[in-house]
Design a protein around this motif. Structure first.
Motif, PDB file in Angstrom:
ATOM      1  N   PHE B 289      51.689  41.374  72.078  1.00 33.33           N
ATOM      2  CA  PHE B 289      50.904  41.444  70.843  1.00 33.33           C
ATOM      3  C   PHE B 289      51.028  42.828  70.207  1.00 33.33           C
ATOM      4  O   PHE B 289      51.119  42.962  68.983  1.00 33.33           O
ATOM      5  N   GLU B 290      51.052  43.860  71.052  1.00 29.60           N
ATOM      6  CA  GLU B 290      51.198  45.223  70.511  1.00 29.60           C
ATOM      7  C   GLU B 290      52.575  45.411  69.881  1.00 29.60           C
ATOM      8  O   GLU B 290      52.714  46.079  68.844  1.00 29.60           O
ATOM      9  N   ALA B 291      53.579  44.803  70.498  1.00 28.74           N
ATOM     10  CA  ALA B 291      54.934  44.898  69.928  1.00 28.74           C
ATOM     11  C   ALA B 291      54.972  44.223  68.557  1.00 28.74           C
ATOM     12  O   ALA B 291      55.629  44.716  67.619  1.00 28.74           O
ATOM     13  N   ALA B 292      54.262  43.094  68.444  1.00 29.91           N
ATOM     14  CA  ALA B 292      54.203  42.401  67.148  1.00 29.91           C
ATOM     15  C   ALA B 292      53.528  43.278  66.101  1.00 29.91           C
ATOM     16  O   ALA B 292      53.990  43.384  64.952  1.00 29.91           O
ATOM     17  N   ALA B 293      52.439  43.929  66.494  1.00 32.55           N
ATOM     18  CA  ALA B 293      51.727  44.805  65.554  1.00 32.55           C
ATOM     19  C   ALA B 293      52.599  45.998  65.165  1.00 32.55           C
ATOM     20  O   ALA B 293      52.635  46.397  63.989  1.00 32.55           O
ATOM     21  N   ASP B 294      53.321  46.568  66.145  1.00 35.76           N
ATOM     22  CA  ASP B 294      54.236  47.687  65.843  1.00 35.76           C
ATOM     23  C   ASP B 294      55.267  47.265  64.808  1.00 35.76           C
ATOM     24  O   ASP B 294      55.586  48.013  63.883  1.00 35.76           O
ATOM     25  N   CYS B 295      55.795  46.066  64.998  1.00 27.27           N
ATOM     26  CA  CYS B 295      56.825  45.545  64.085  1.00 27.27           C
ATOM     27  C   CYS B 295      56.242  45.364  62.681  1.00 27.27           C
ATOM     28  O   CYS B 295      56.839  45.792  61.687  1.00 27.27           O
ATOM     29  N   LEU B 296      55.054  44.769  62.613  1.00 27.28           N
ATOM     30  CA  LEU B 296      54.407  44.553  61.313  1.00 27.28           C
ATOM     31  C   LEU B 296      54.230  45.875  60.564  1.00 27.28           C
ATOM     32  O   LEU B 296      54.403  45.944  59.351  1.00 27.28           O
ATOM     33  N   LEU B 297      53.879  46.910  61.319  1.00 27.26           N
ATOM     34  CA  LEU B 297      53.431  48.158  60.694  1.00 27.26           C
ATOM     35  C   LEU B 297      54.506  49.241  60.659  1.00 27.26           C
ATOM     36  O   LEU B 297      54.208  50.392  60.317  1.00 27.26           O
ATOM     37  N   LYS B 298      55.764  48.860  60.983  1.00 26.77           N
ATOM     38  CA  LYS B 298      56.781  49.912  61.092  1.00 26.77           C
ATOM     39  C   LYS B 298      56.994  50.665  59.778  1.00 26.77           C
ATOM     40  O   LYS B 298      57.334  51.842  59.780  1.00 26.77           O
ATOM     41  N   ASP B 299      56.799  50.013  58.645  1.00 24.22           N
ATOM     42  CA  ASP B 299      56.965  50.692  57.354  1.00 24.22           C
ATOM     43  C   ASP B 299      55.626  50.974  56.668  1.00 24.22           C
ATOM     44  O   ASP B 299      55.596  51.276  55.467  1.00 24.22           O
ATOM     45  N   ALA B 300      54.524  50.845  57.411  1.00 25.61           N
ATOM     46  CA  ALA B 300      53.205  51.012  56.788  1.00 25.61           C
ATOM     47  C   ALA B 300      53.015  52.453  56.333  1.00 25.61           C
ATOM     48  O   ALA B 300      53.439  53.399  57.001  1.00 25.61           O
ATOM     49  N   LYS B 301      52.374  52.592  55.182  1.00 23.52           N
ATOM     50  CA  LYS B 301      52.126  53.915  54.628  1.00 23.52           C
ATOM     51  C   LYS B 301      50.679  54.000  54.148  1.00 23.52           C
ATOM     52  O   LYS B 301      50.287  53.292  53.220  1.00 23.52           O
ATOM     53  N   GLY B 302      49.910  54.847  54.816  1.00 17.66           N
ATOM     54  CA  GLY B 302      48.548  55.088  54.358  1.00 17.66           C
ATOM     55  C   GLY B 302      48.547  56.189  53.322  1.00 17.66           C
ATOM     56  O   GLY B 302      49.426  57.048  53.302  1.00 17.66           O
ATOM     57  N   ARG B 303      47.580  56.130  52.414  1.00 16.33           N
ATOM     58  CA  ARG B 303      47.537  57.129  51.341  1.00 16.33           C
ATOM     59  C   ARG B 303      46.203  57.853  51.307  1.00 16.33           C
ATOM     60  O   ARG B 303      45.774  58.332  50.261  1.00 16.33           O
ATOM     61  N   GLY B 304      45.557  57.941  52.450  1.00 19.62           N
ATOM     62  CA  GLY B 304      44.288  58.662  52.494  1.00 19.62           C
ATOM     63  C   GLY B 304      43.148  57.714  52.805  1.00 19.62           C
ATOM     64  O   GLY B 304      42.945  57.332  53.955  1.00 19.62           O
ATOM     65  N   ASP B 305      42.431  57.305  51.759  1.00 22.44           N
ATOM     66  CA  ASP B 305      41.266  56.444  51.973  1.00 22.44           C
ATOM     67  C   ASP B 305      41.627  55.128  52.668  1.00 22.44           C
ATOM     68  O   ASP B 305      40.792  54.524  53.325  1.00 22.44           O
ATOM     69  N   ASN B 306      42.855  54.652  52.469  1.00 27.41           N
ATOM     70  CA  ASN B 306      43.212  53.344  53.029  1.00 27.41           C
ATOM     71  C   ASN B 306      43.931  53.439  54.372  1.00 27.41           C
ATOM     72  O   ASN B 306      44.340  52.417  54.928  1.00 27.41           O
ATOM     73  N   SER B 307      44.093  54.675  54.908  1.00 31.20           N
ATOM     74  CA  SER B 307      44.862  54.826  56.150  1.00 31.20           C
ATOM     75  C   SER B 307      44.200  54.106  57.329  1.00 31.20           C
ATOM     76  O   SER B 307      44.881  53.729  58.282  1.00 31.20           O
ATOM     77  N   PHE B 308      42.904  53.900  57.249  1.00 31.50           N
ATOM     78  CA  PHE B 308      42.186  53.187  58.323  1.00 31.50           C
ATOM     79  C   PHE B 308      42.682  51.758  58.487  1.00 31.50           C
ATOM     80  O   PHE B 308      42.479  51.134  59.537  1.00 31.50           O
ATOM     81  N   LYS B 309      43.325  51.230  57.432  1.00 33.68           N
ATOM     82  CA  LYS B 309      43.784  49.837  57.533  1.00 33.68           C
ATOM     83  C   LYS B 309      44.873  49.670  58.589  1.00 33.68           C
ATOM     84  O   LYS B 309      45.052  48.563  59.116  1.00 33.68           O
ATOM     85  N   ILE B 310      45.603  50.745  58.891  1.00 30.79           N
ATOM     86  CA  ILE B 310      46.707  50.623  59.862  1.00 30.79           C
ATOM     87  C   ILE B 310      46.155  50.285  61.254  1.00 30.79           C
ATOM     88  O   ILE B 310      46.533  49.261  61.827  1.00 30.79           O
ATOM     89  N   PRO B 311      45.236  51.101  61.801  1.00 33.61           N
ATOM     90  CA  PRO B 311      44.659  50.668  63.091  1.00 33.61           C
ATOM     91  C   PRO B 311      43.807  49.403  62.973  1.00 33.61           C
ATOM     92  O   PRO B 311      43.735  48.616  63.924  1.00 33.61           O
ATOM     93  N   LEU B 312      43.188  49.188  61.809  1.00 35.53           N
ATOM     94  CA  LEU B 312      42.314  48.004  61.674  1.00 35.53           C
ATOM     95  C   LEU B 312      43.115  46.709  61.736  1.00 35.53           C
ATOM     96  O   LEU B 312      42.720  45.759  62.428  1.00 35.53           O
ATOM     97  N   VAL B 313      44.246  46.661  61.049  1.00 34.06           N
ATOM     98  CA  VAL B 313      45.018  45.414  61.076  1.00 34.06           C
ATOM     99  C   VAL B 313      45.681  45.242  62.441  1.00 34.06           C
ATOM    100  O   VAL B 313      45.840  44.113  62.923  1.00 34.06           O
ATOM    101  N   ARG B 314      46.021  46.349  63.090  1.00 36.64           N
ATOM    102  CA  ARG B 314      46.594  46.259  64.437  1.00 36.64           C
ATOM    103  C   ARG B 314      45.586  45.574  65.369  1.00 36.64           C
ATOM    104  O   ARG B 314      45.922  44.611  66.058  1.00 36.64           O
ATOM    105  N   ARG B 315      44.352  46.025  65.344  1.00 36.53           N
ATOM    106  CA  ARG B 315      43.342  45.447  66.240  1.00 36.53           C
ATOM    107  C   ARG B 315      43.010  44.002  65.843  1.00 36.53           C
ATOM    108  O   ARG B 315      42.811  43.144  66.696  1.00 36.53           O
TER     109      ARG B 315
END
Lengths: 164, 331
Positions: B289-315
C-alpha cells in the motif's frame, strides 16, 4: 410569467433574471422565505417545489412556471406539527433561518419516507430510519447562526414522532 | 447578472443546435451556473434549458449497463435502489456532496461540468487565468489550502470539486453526447476533462454545442468491494480536501483488479493506471500500500498551504486499501 404558488395562480411581469426567491419576496410579498447568503450555502430560502426542498435563491423563476411551489406561508395543516414543535422546543433565537429550517425539515421527512439514504446511513440497502444523527446530516444545508441546532433536532424528532 | 435569451427545447437535436450558438450555455439544475451568473463570472447570452428533453431517467440495459440520464437529479441517482446495491460508492460519493436542497436540483451532467471553487476564480477581481486568460494565477503564491498537488501548472492550481465524478471515474464511466451536427459521441470520463497546461480556461474536450445526454456504467466485477472516503474541514456540506473512490476485487488472497480515483488533488478527478498496476497481483500488505501511495505521489507538488494534502492522501489511500482488501477491516 405564470406561477402556481401555495395553490394559487399568479401572473407576474418580471425580468427574466429574477430568482425564484426574489419573485416570492419582491413581486408577491411572500417574505417568509429569507435571503441569507443568496448563494445556496445557508438554506434560509428553502421552499418546496413539487414537494422537494430546494434553494429558491439558486433557481431562476422562469424555469419554474409549471411547478407547484410551496413556501412557509403555504405549508398549511401538513406543516403544522413541525411548526408547533419548533415553538415547543424553542428551536430558534432570532428566527431568521426558521422558515427555511421548517420547509427543509418537511422536505427531508418526505425523503426519509421515500426510503432515501443519507451519508450516515450505515446500510445503504436497509430502510432509512430518522435518528438524531440522520437528522443532523440531512439538515446540514440549513445554517443557524444562533446555533439553535440541538433544539432544532429535538423539534424535528418530536414532529416526526420520535421525540426524545 | 447579464441579460440572456431563454429557450426550453423539447428534443435533444433542437437543443444541440441552440447550444452551439455564440454565448449559449445549457442549464439543468443551475445550482452552480446561476451562482456564477450572479457573480458575473459566467455570462451566457443564451440559456438552453434541457429539462424538457426526457433525459432524467436512470435505466438498466439488458446487458447490465447502467444508463444515467444527463438530467437525472443527484438525489434520485444516489437513492436509486439498483445504484445503492451495485454501485454503493457512487451513492456514497453523491451523498457526501453538497446539501439535500442542492442534490434535489443538481443534475448528473451539471455535476460533472461544475466549475472549481477556487476563491480567486470566484472573487471576480484577483488575477485568474481561468477567468481571464493571461492575467496570472493568484493561488500559486496565495491562500491555496484547497488547491491541487497533482496535474497543476503555474498557470492554474485549481481543483475539480465533484465527488460524484471521482466515483464515476473509478467505475470507468463513459459520457455519451449529442453533437450539433446530430452525431453521437462517446468519451471516457477521464478524457472529458483537460489538464490546465497554459489554457486553464478550457476545461473539457466537449465541442461547441456538444450536449451530454447520458453517462453509462458497465457492471462492476462481481464480488469487488467498493469504498468512497472523503476528508474535509467539517463533517457535512463541505468540499473534499482529499477523497478516494476505490473498487478492488480479490482472488486467492491477492488483488485481482483495482480501480482508484481521487478528488481534491488535481484539476480533474484523478486516476493513475500505474498505481493500479502496481497493486494487481499483490497480497494486501502495508508495504504494497505504501508503494502504491509513493507511486501516486511521485510528482506531487505542494505549494505551502496545500502541502498537508501529500501526507493526508497517503494515509487516506492506505486506509482505504486496507478496508478494500482485508476482511473485517472495513469501517
Amino acid at each position: 410569467m405564470q406561477f402556481n404558488i401555495n395553490g394559487q395562480t399568479h401572473e407576474v411581469e418580471a425580468d427574466i433574471r429574477t430568482s425564484l426567491l426574489d419573485l416570492l419576496r419582491d413581486h408577491l410579498n411572500l417574505t417568509g422565505s429569507k435571503k441569507g447568503c443568496d448563494h445556496g450555502q445557508c438554506g434560509a430560502c428553502t421552499v418546496l417545489v413539487n414537494g422537494r426542498r430546494i434553494n429558491s435563491c439558486l433557481a431562476l423563476a422562469v424555469m419554474h412556471q409549471d411547478d407547484a411551489i410551496t413556501t412557509i406561508e403555504g405549508v398549511g395543516e401538513a406543516g403544522r406539527p413541525m411548526q408547533q414543535a419548533f415553538v415547543d422546543h424553542d428551536a430558534f433565537q432570532c428566527g431568521f433561518c426558521t422558515s427555511g429550517q421548517i420547509c427543509s425539515a418537511l422536505g427531508m421527512v418526505g425523503e426519509v419516507k421515500a426510503g432515501w439514504p443519507s451519508l450516515v446511513t450505515a446500510d445503504l440497502e436497509a430502510t432509512a430510519v430518522l435518528t438524531p444523527e440522520e437528522a443532523r446530516e440531512r439538515m446540514s444545508g440549513n445554517i443557524c447562526r444562533c446555533a439553535a441546532y440541538p433544539n432544532i433536532i429535538d423539534a424535528v424528532m418530536d414532529a416526526t414522532g420520535d421525540g426524545r | 447578472m447579464n441579460l440572456f435569451e431563454y429557450s426550453r427545447p423539447e428534443d435533444p437535436s433542437t437543443a444541440a443546435k441552440a447550444g452551439s450558438a455564440d454565448g449559449a450555455s445549457y442549464i439543468a439544475g443551475g445550482t452552480n451556473l446561476v451562482d456564477l451568473m450572479k457573480l458575473g463570472i459566467a455570462r451566457p447570452t443564451r440559456l438552453v434549458d434541457v429539462n424538457r428533453l426526457d433525459l432524467a431517467k436512470i435505466e438498466w440495459r439488458s446487458d447490465g449497463v447502467l444508463r444515467i440520464g444527463a438530467a437525472a437529479r443527484n438525489s434520485n441517482l444516489a437513492a436509486d435502489p439498483g445504484v445503492r446495491a451495485r454501485f454503493p460508492m457512487l451513492s456514497r460519493a453523491i451523498l457526501s456532496g453538497a446539501s439535500g436542497q442542492i442534490r434535489n436540483v443538481a443534475s448528473t451532467a451539471g455535476n460533472l461540468l461544475q466549475r472549481t471553487r477556487c476563491p480567486y476564480f470566484y472573487d471576480g477581481v484577483s488575477p485568474c487565468n481561468k477567468r481571464e486568460p493571461g492575467k496570472g494565477c493568484s493561488a500559486t503564491d496565495g491562500f491555496n489550502r484547497i488547491h491541487a498537488i497533482l496535474g497543476a501548472t503555474d498557470a492554474c492550481i485549481a481543483t475539480h470539486p465533484s465527488d460524484m465524478a471521482v466515483a464515476l471515474l473509478a467505475l470507468g464511466a463513459t459520457v455519451v453526447t449529442l453533437k450539433a451536427d446530430g452525431q453521437t459521441g462517446r468519451i471516457a470520463l477521464d478524457d472529458l476533462y483537460r489538464l490546465p497546461g497554459d489554457t486553464p480556461n478550457i476545461e473539457t474536450n466537449l465541442k461547441s454545442g456538444e450536449l451530454i445526454t447520458h453517462v453509462e456504467l458497465a457492471a462492476p466485477p462481481s464480488g469487488a468491494r467498493q469504498i468512497y472516503r472523503k476528508v474535509r474541514d467539517r463533517a457535512s456540506f463541505a468540499f473534499a480536501l482529499v477523497s478516494v473512490g476505490g473498487i478492488v476485487a480479490m482472488e486467492n488472497g491477492r488483488i485481482a483488479s483495482a480501480a482508484l480515483a481521487f478528488g481534491g488533488l488535481a484539476p480533474k478527478p484523478w486516476r493513475d493506471p500505474e498505481v493500479e498496476q502496481l497493486l494487481v497481483g499483490q497480497a494486501p500488505s502495508t508495504e504494497a500500500f505504501e508503494a502504491a501511495a509513493d507511486c501516486l505521489l511521485k510528482d506531487a507538488k505542494g505549494r505551502g498551504d496545500n502541502s498537508f494534502k501529500i501526507p493526508l492522501v497517503r494515509r487516506t489511500l492506505i486506509a482505504c486499501l486496507r478496508d478494500l482488501t482485508i476482511d473485517g477491516a472495513e469501517a
